[in-house]
Write a protein that holds these residues in place. Structure first.
Motif, short mmCIF file in Angstrom:
data_model
loop_
_atom_site.label_atom_id
_atom_site.label_comp_id
_atom_site.label_asym_id
_atom_site.label_seq_id
_atom_site.Cartn_x
_atom_site.Cartn_y
_atom_site.Cartn_z
N ASN A 168 37.96 40.79 55.79
CA ASN A 168 39.39 41.00 55.51
C ASN A 168 39.78 42.46 55.70
OD1 ASN A 168 42.01 40.24 54.81
ND2 ASN A 168 41.67 40.62 52.64
N GLU A 169 39.30 43.05 56.81
CA GLU A 169 39.62 44.45 57.10
C GLU A 169 39.89 44.63 58.60
OE1 GLU A 169 38.32 47.74 54.17
OE2 GLU A 169 36.58 47.12 55.31
N ASN A 170 40.61 45.70 58.90
CA ASN A 170 40.88 46.08 60.28
C ASN A 170 39.63 46.75 60.85
OD1 ASN A 170 41.73 48.24 62.38
ND2 ASN A 170 43.51 46.88 62.28
N ASP B 49 36.93 34.52 36.75
CA ASP B 49 37.59 35.21 37.86
C ASP B 49 36.99 34.83 39.21
OD1 ASP B 49 39.55 36.58 36.44
OD2 ASP B 49 38.17 38.16 35.89
N LEU B 50 35.81 34.21 39.21
CA LEU B 50 35.23 33.73 40.45
C LEU B 50 36.10 32.64 41.07
CD1 LEU B 50 31.44 33.60 39.47
CD2 LEU B 50 32.63 35.41 40.71
N ASP B 51 36.78 31.88 40.21
CA ASP B 51 37.71 30.86 40.70
C ASP B 51 38.87 31.50 41.45
OD1 ASP B 51 36.69 28.28 39.86
OD2 ASP B 51 37.01 28.97 37.82
N ASP B 52 39.45 32.57 40.86
CA ASP B 52 40.59 33.24 41.48
C ASP B 52 40.23 33.85 42.83
OD1 ASP B 52 42.25 32.64 39.33
OD2 ASP B 52 41.65 34.44 38.24
N LEU B 53 38.95 34.22 42.99
CA LEU B 53 38.51 34.84 44.24
C LEU B 53 38.01 33.82 45.26
CD1 LEU B 53 36.54 37.89 42.75
CD2 LEU B 53 38.82 37.92 43.78
N ARG C 256 46.18 43.11 46.38
CA ARG C 256 46.68 41.84 45.84
C ARG C 256 45.57 41.02 45.23
NH1 ARG C 256 50.87 39.77 50.63
NH2 ARG C 256 52.37 41.50 50.43
N GLU C 257 44.43 40.97 45.89
CA GLU C 257 43.32 40.19 45.39
C GLU C 257 42.73 40.78 44.12
OE1 GLU C 257 39.98 37.67 47.54
OE2 GLU C 257 39.63 39.82 47.79
N LEU C 258 42.58 42.10 44.11
CA LEU C 258 42.02 42.75 42.93
C LEU C 258 42.97 42.70 41.74
CD1 LEU C 258 40.31 45.83 44.61
CD2 LEU C 258 39.19 43.83 43.64
N ASP C 259 44.26 42.73 42.04
CA ASP C 259 45.23 42.62 40.95
C ASP C 259 45.13 41.27 40.23
OD1 ASP C 259 46.22 45.14 41.32
OD2 ASP C 259 48.04 44.54 42.39
N LYS C 260 44.66 40.24 40.96
CA LYS C 260 44.51 38.92 40.34
C LYS C 260 43.53 38.93 39.18
CE LYS C 260 45.33 36.16 44.54
NZ LYS C 260 44.68 35.19 45.48
N ILE C 261 42.49 39.74 39.30
CA ILE C 261 41.43 39.72 38.29
C ILE C 261 41.50 40.93 37.36
CG2 ILE C 261 39.90 38.38 39.77
CD1 ILE C 261 38.39 40.95 40.41
N SER C 262 42.51 41.76 37.55
CA SER C 262 42.66 42.95 36.72
C SER C 262 43.44 42.61 35.45
CB SER C 262 43.39 44.05 37.49
OG SER C 262 43.72 45.12 36.63
N GLU C 263 42.93 43.07 34.30
CA GLU C 263 43.61 42.88 33.03
C GLU C 263 44.65 43.98 32.79
OE1 GLU C 263 43.18 40.35 31.09
OE2 GLU C 263 41.41 39.43 32.02
N ASN C 264 44.47 45.12 33.46
CA ASN C 264 45.38 46.25 33.29
C ASN C 264 45.56 46.91 34.65
OD1 ASN C 264 46.80 48.54 32.61
ND2 ASN C 264 45.53 49.06 30.85
N GLN C 265 46.47 46.37 35.45
CA GLN C 265 46.61 46.78 36.84
C GLN C 265 46.92 48.26 36.99
OE1 GLN C 265 49.46 44.24 38.77
NE2 GLN C 265 48.36 42.36 38.27
N LYS C 266 47.76 48.81 36.12
CA LYS C 266 48.17 50.21 36.25
C LYS C 266 46.97 51.14 36.16
CE LYS C 266 51.37 53.64 34.37
NZ LYS C 266 52.42 53.93 33.34
#
Length: 621
Positions: free
Chosen positions: A78-80, A580-584, A530-540
């Motif tokens: 998932n990279e250029n 979180d393995l489900d979300d990924l 976007r993907e990492l934000d799915k599993i982050s408890e504190n995005q900021k």
């Protein structure tokens, strides 16, 4: 005869190298953790663990690209692919990456060999041609200069990464510019020179490592201005046509690159590291100034406290010895005025380093993208070019009065002695070795002024000891391809091509990437926010950790929250909860732990093998 047929000899060496499947990778490090293989790979020399950017990142990326059919956007990672360490792609941009051309028509291991051997051969030939210019076609000294450049520690310790590429492209551009504007060539030869300039200019731009690119771009600019001021070339109409055509092709390829890579470029520039880098000069570390003195021992003794072998790798030179020698009108009238191009560059860059400039000025100059240690690496490189030019003025040096020669020897020894102490390198060498190095340096300077042939022999010894011995000689890619775990991963993927993987083992993300797996565990050049934000408890707060270039380490845990930890500026640890393995969308996990103790959703399908490696399937909800 050797000089006359040098290009044919270079092509022959490339052919033999690819035929024997030779590369100089440190992939043997994988075998220190993963030992189950069906076939050993012959290796001469020592694989370097510190070269992880090569064996753990770039090499697996190249292998992943081969498995992903050289796509611009790598589906598995998932990279250029153009951005990720100049990986090979089936795209017009590969025009500027001649070392990757083998991937277009050879199998993976042969193409990988083509990459290593072609870069080595072309770098040597280009270095020789450049030295022929600055040394006024002195073949012997040009040979010595080419060896010094090609096997300098700065190139060899960073051979597969940005610096090796940029040194090649910079020297090639400078050489071709000189031949285009100064030497008299036929229309056909100028056409080939223009094609070479176009390819190398595209290659230089697409390396995408501004910390080295910006100062080297200034070096090329100084060189071009120097050619016009000193040589005063006269251009014909056909020359202008060649120049405009070359610029047009370069611009069109760069526009194409930006169109297909704009999203990735924006993400890269938006990272905390390295995107937020902003250096205004005015600071530098003495250890960066002293790096060249340490280089002779780097292949044999690791630096573990004050720096590391890669960061310390630089280029040999005798600055500030050269200005003292040439400080007379008699010498000034006889030396090549192109030397002053390099002097002016050094003055410009050293002023930026020592004095610094306001933020707005550094951004206008684009020097905000560099850093003090990266800038010093280029300063050492240019100082080495001046040292090579000094070889061509040995007869002038012999005319210096003996008293001044003694002062020079004492000054050089005292200068580097002070640097060894002030920089902290004395803790690396020890007192006795430090003294021996300074004595050898004094002897070398003495020989330059009295016995140049002995000095040349000493240069060749230094090249062999600290350059040729850096990278191992490896036959084939079996140290990865023959691993049992790699073949197991490939077999699983054959039956489930859309499966996604994760690893919590040492170097596991390199193994998954090299196996061509679709993996969350890899090295990210820019983050999948976007993907990492799915599993982050504190995005900021967490985005400050993962919004960067990073090696991604994962640890599967049973706690309620997934946590992100910053280990080093380019290394993060994700303590990941099972849910979180489900979300990924994870299907398989490569681990050296018994994950069935954490959750019954893990099913063991492989191992543990003798390396304690296991593969689990994961039951999604």
């Amino acid at each position: 005869m050797v000089y006359k047929f040098r290009y044919y000899i270079g092509f022959f060496i490339l052919f033999i190298g690819v035929f024997l499947n030779i590369n100089m990778s440190s992939i043997g490090i994988f075998n220190t953790v993963y030992t189950e293989s069906s076939k050993e790979t012959t290796s001469i020399g020592v694989p370097r663990a510190i070269r992880s950017d090569e064996w753990l990142v770039q090499t697996p990326y190249y292998f992943s690209q081969y498995e992903d059919e050289l796509k611009v956007d790598n589906d598995k990672l998932n990279e250029n692919s153009i951005i990720m360490y100049n990986a090979p792609v089936k795209d017009i941009t590969i025009l500027g990456k001649p070392f990757n051309w083998g991937f277009l028509f050879l199998k993976k291991d042969r193409a990988y060999s083509f990459y290593w051997i072609s870069k080595l051969v072309l770098l040597f030939l280009v270095s020789f041609e450049f030295c022929m210019i600055i040394l006024k076609k002195n073949k012997l000294y040009s040979l010595i200069g080419a060896l010094l450049i090609t096997y300098s520690p700065g190139v060899q310790w960073w051979f597969m990464q940005h610096l090796g590429d940029l040194i090649f492209f910079s020297l090639a551009i400078m050489t071709l510019l000189y031949h285009f504007f100064v030497e008299q060539h036929s229309i056909l030869k100028k056409l080939f020179i223009t094609i070479g300039l176009t390819i190398c200019s595209i290659g230089f731009i697409l390396v995408i490592y501004p910390a080295f690119q910006v100062p080297l771009a200034y070096l090329i600019l100084f060189w071009l201005i120097g050619i016009f001021l000193i040589e005063k070339p006269k251009l014909k109409l056909i020359d202008y046509m060649y120049i405009l055509t070359s610029i047009l092709v370069i611009v069109l390829v760069c526009i194409h690159f930006y169109i297909i890579s704009s999203d990735a470029i924006k993400l890269l520039l938006g990272t905390i590291y390295p995107g937020a880098r902003n250096y205004n000069g005015g600071t530098f570390n003495l250890i960066d100034l002293a790096d060249p003195i340490s280089n002779i021992l780097l292949p044999f003794k690791d630096i573990t406290v004050i720096s590391n072998n890669c960061e310390s790798a630089a280029f040999y030179h005798l600055m500030p010895f050269i200005p003292i020698i040439l400080w007379s009108k008699k010498v000034y009238d006889k030396i090549d005025k192109l030397m002053f191009v390099f002097y002016l560059f050094l003055i410009f860059m050293m002023t930026y380093l020592i004095v610094g400039v306001p933020d707005i000025v550094s951004k206008i100059l684009l020097l905000n993208f560099t850093t003090d240690n990266r800038l010093f690496t280029i300063i050492h490189f240019v100082s080495m070019l001046l040292t090579i030019m000094l070889l061509n003025n040995i007869e002038l040096i012999k005319e210096i009065p003996w008293i001044k020669k003694c002062i020079i020897i004492l000054f050089v020894t005292f200068y580097w002695g002070c640097l060894i102490i002030a920089s902290g390198y004395i803790t690396y060498f020890g007192k006795i070795v430090s003294i021996l190095i300074l004595v050898a340096l004094a002897v070398f300077v003495f020989m330059i002024m009295y016995k140049e042939k002995i000095a040349l022999v000493m240069i060749l010894c230094i090249v062999f000891l600290s350059g040729i011995t850096v990278n191992p000689i490896v036959f084939g890619t079996g140290q990865i391809d023959n691993l049992k775990i790699v073949n197991t991963i490939k077999n699983i993927n054959k039956h489930n091509e859309k499966s996604r993987w994760i690893s919590d083992t040492p170097f596991g993300y390199g193994i998954l990437t090299a196996s061509g797996a679709n993996t969350f565990s890899n090295v990210r050049f820019y983050p999948d926010i976007r993907e990492l934000d799915k599993i982050s408890e504190n995005q900021k707060d967490d985005e400050k950790i993962y919004n960067r270039y990073h090696h991604r380490n994962v640890e599967i845990v049973s706690d309620d929250k997934t946590q992100f930890e910053l280990i080093t500026p380019d290394n993060i640890l994700i303590k990941m909860n099972v849910k979180d393995l489900d979300d990924l969308g994870i299907d398989y996990i490569m681990s050296d732990n018994d994950l069935t103790l954490i959750s019954d959703r893990f099913t063991l399908i492989y191992g543990p093998d003798k390396d304690n490696i296991r593969i689990y399937s994961f039951s999604k909800k």
